[in-house]
Structures are given as structure tokens and as C-alpha cells.
Design an enzyme around this catalytic site. Structure first.
Site, PDB file in Angstrom:
ATOM      1  CG  ASP A  24      -1.089  11.855 -24.233  1.00 17.18           C
ATOM      2  OD1 ASP A  24      -1.603  11.271 -23.128  1.00 17.18           O
ATOM      3  OD2 ASP A  24      -0.764  11.374 -25.452  1.00 17.18           O
ATOM      4  CE1 TYR A  29       3.599   8.846 -29.220  1.00 16.45           C
ATOM      5  CE2 TYR A  29       3.097  10.564 -27.371  1.00 16.45           C
ATOM      6  CZ  TYR A  29       2.820   9.603 -28.134  1.00 16.45           C
ATOM      7  OH  TYR A  29       1.343   9.061 -27.763  1.00 16.45           O
ATOM      8  CE  LYS A  58       0.058   8.055 -24.175  1.00 16.78           C
ATOM      9  NZ  LYS A  58       0.684   8.995 -24.741  1.00 16.78           N
ATOM     10  CG  HIS A  91       2.249   3.605 -25.761  1.00 12.67           C
ATOM     11  ND1 HIS A  91       3.261   4.597 -25.801  1.00 12.67           N
ATOM     12  CD2 HIS A  91       1.334   4.080 -26.423  1.00 12.67           C
ATOM     13  CE1 HIS A  91       2.940   5.386 -26.963  1.00 12.67           C
ATOM     14  NE2 HIS A  91       1.777   5.001 -27.159  1.00 12.67           N
TER      15      HIS A  91
END
Length: 297
Positions: A24, A29, A58, A91
């Protein structure tokens, strides 16, 4: 956050060696190059095939306008060095000002939001699926009304396969889980072990889930760690559970949750811990029309 990017590369390789296949990730990130590098290394040396891996990324909040959706996914794919992802999800339902800044802020340091009709964003995700850039599409941090808005959209081509939300014994999401099950939407749990406690997102005085006495009593009974109990709890209620760790020992531990089972009494005791406590409140967006947490579920 605050973890060197090389850690993501190492942790991904360890996770694959241990047996994890569901990765994931997200544009937000900022580590897709490292994760992609780890995946490619594991594919090149024959540990896994691309088809063995289930990779999620996402769509970040600055790309919710329909014209930015496919380019955002293409950017992630380029960073990863992959031809497609298995799952592409929105997201947050809350849009931020589009542009190159991940967290666009005004002069006073407040995040600059935008209003985008999520149904238009969804249509753009459907096009990504039709283009073969993603196998499935879903959402994250949506409440049941926002899910209904997508499900009731005229001309809906594909419904969201999942809703990824914060979910753990202190916020067990039982109503949202029931709603999602009734619509054939998979509930995916993040922060299933509590939270990383990043002070930018999580209040300092938040409770430590893994120190909970009842969780620890169940763990002791099974000769397992409290983290393993929290993960196993989700699996048994039909939730797909994510576990974030950079620590090799814990990555291995997190994978051992298929070796034991909780009794109905254990499940009931853990259900009793629910206090609707949310670690990731996204309070900066509380006035946004699509702020997801004003609804009960």
C-alpha cells in the site's frame, strides 16, 4: 514521515521475503521510487512475478480536478517503473489547490483548499481503469454519504471496490463496515495498530492502543503480541488490514497472524474497546464541504 527513504526500499524487500504481497503506497508518501526499485529487484531475481504483487497507490488531494487524475497516476507509474497498478484510490475526499506543492499553504501557513465535485474525479478514475493503467479503483477516508454520492452517480461505470479508512479497536468503524459490506465494498484498515504518532497529524496526548490492558490480556492468553491481536481482530471481521513497519522483526510478526484464531469472547472483548477515537482527524479541513468526519460514519 521522518524516515529515511532508503528504509522504504529495505522494508519492501524484507516484506516480500517474509511473504507480503499487498503493498500500500501513495504519491503523498514520497517514496515510490524506492518502493518501485525494491519491487523490480525482487521481480528480476525471480522472488516474485508482477502478477503476484498487489500494488495500491493513491491520488493526492492536489490532483482531484479531473484533468490532473491520469497524469498523476502516470507520474506514479513512471516513478515505480511499473506499467499498471492493481488499485488506484482517492486519498482524501478533500481537494487542495492544484499545483506542484504537496501541501499548498497561504502566507499565514494555512492549507489552501479547493472544491471539486468528487463525481467528476471518479469519472477520471474510471478512465484510468479503461486505459489499463489500474486494474481497480476505490476511495479512502470517505464517509457513507460520500460513498452513496458515488454509487448513485448517473452513468456510473465502476463502483469503488474499497474504502480505506482508519480502523482499529479504539475506532472499529462497525457502522461503516456494515454499510460497506451491504454495498460489496471492501473496508481496508489503516492505522490498525494505532498510529505512527507524527506530531504533524496526530495529537500528542493520543492514547497508545498497543498498551491497552485488555488487548494485552488477550495477547498474553494467546502468547502473541498486542499488535498481532489488533491485526487478527480485523481479519476475523472481514476487514483487509494494512500494517506499517520498518522493523524486520515486526514485519515478520505482522505476517504471523494466520497462525492463530481469536475466540468469540476475545472478539467481543476487543469490540468493547471502541471509543470512536480517531488519530488522523485532518482538522485543517474541518470547514471544507467534503470534510468526511462530521458524519457519524
Amino acid at each position: 514521515m521522518g524516515v529515511p527513504k532508503s528504509k522504504a526500499w529495505e522494508a519492501t524487500k524484507v516484506a516480500i521475503d517474509v511473504g507480503f504481497r499487498h503493498i500500500d503506497a501513495a504519491f503523498f508518501y514520497q517514496n515510490e521510487e524506492e518502493v518501485g526499485k525494491a519491487l523490480r529487484e525482487k521481480m528480476e531475481n525471480g522472488t516474485v512475478k508482477r502478477a503476484d504483487i498487489f500494488y495500491t497507490t493513491k491520488l493526492w488531494s492536489t490532483f482531484l480536478r479531473p484533468e490532473f487524475v491520469q497524469p498523476a497516476l502516470e507520474k506514479s507509474l513512471t516513478k515505480l517503473g511499473l506499467d499498471y497498478v492493481d488499485l488506484f484510490i482517492i486519498h482524501w475526499p478533500v481537494a487542495m489547490k492544484s499545483g506542484d506543492e504537496i501541501l499548498p499553504k497561504d502566507a499565514s501557513g494555512k492549507i489552501i483548499f479547493d472544491t471539486v465535485d468528487l463525481r467528476d474525479t471518479w469519472e477520471a478514475l474510471e478512465k484510468c481503469k479503461d486505459a489499463g493503467l489500474t486494474k481497480s479503483i476505490g476511495v479512502s477516508n470517505f464517509n457513507h454519504k460520500q460513498l452513496e454520492m458515488i454509487l448513485n452517480k448517473p452513468g456510473l461505470k465502476y463502483k469503488p471496490v474499497c474504502n480505506q479508512v482508519e480502523c482499529h479497536p479504539y475506532l472499529n468503524q462497525s457502522k461503516l463496515l456494515e454499510f460497506c459490506k451491504s454495498k460489496d465494498i471492501v473496508l481496508v484498515a489503516y492505522s490498525a495498530l494505532g498510529s505512527h504518532r507524527d506530531p504533524n497529524w496526530v495529537e500528542k496526548d493520543s492514547p497508545y492502543l498497543l498498551e491497552d490492558p485488555i488487548l494485552n490480556a488477550v495477547a498474553k492468553k494467546h502468547k502473541r503480541s498486542p499488535g498481532q491481536i489488533a491485526l487478527r481482530y480485523q481479519v476475523q471481521r472481514g476487514v483487509v488490514v494494512l500494517a506499517k513497519s520498518f522493523n524486520e522483526k515486526r514485519i515478520k510478526e505482522n505476517f504471523q497472524i494466520f497462525e492463530f484464531e481469536l475466540t468469540p469472547e476475545d472478539m467481543k472483548a476487543i469490540d468493547g474497546l471502541n471509543r470512536n477515537f480517531r488519530y488522523a482527524k485532518l482538522l485543517s479541513a474541518v470547514d471544507h464541504p467534503y470534510y468526511p468526519f462530521s458524519e457519524e460514519y
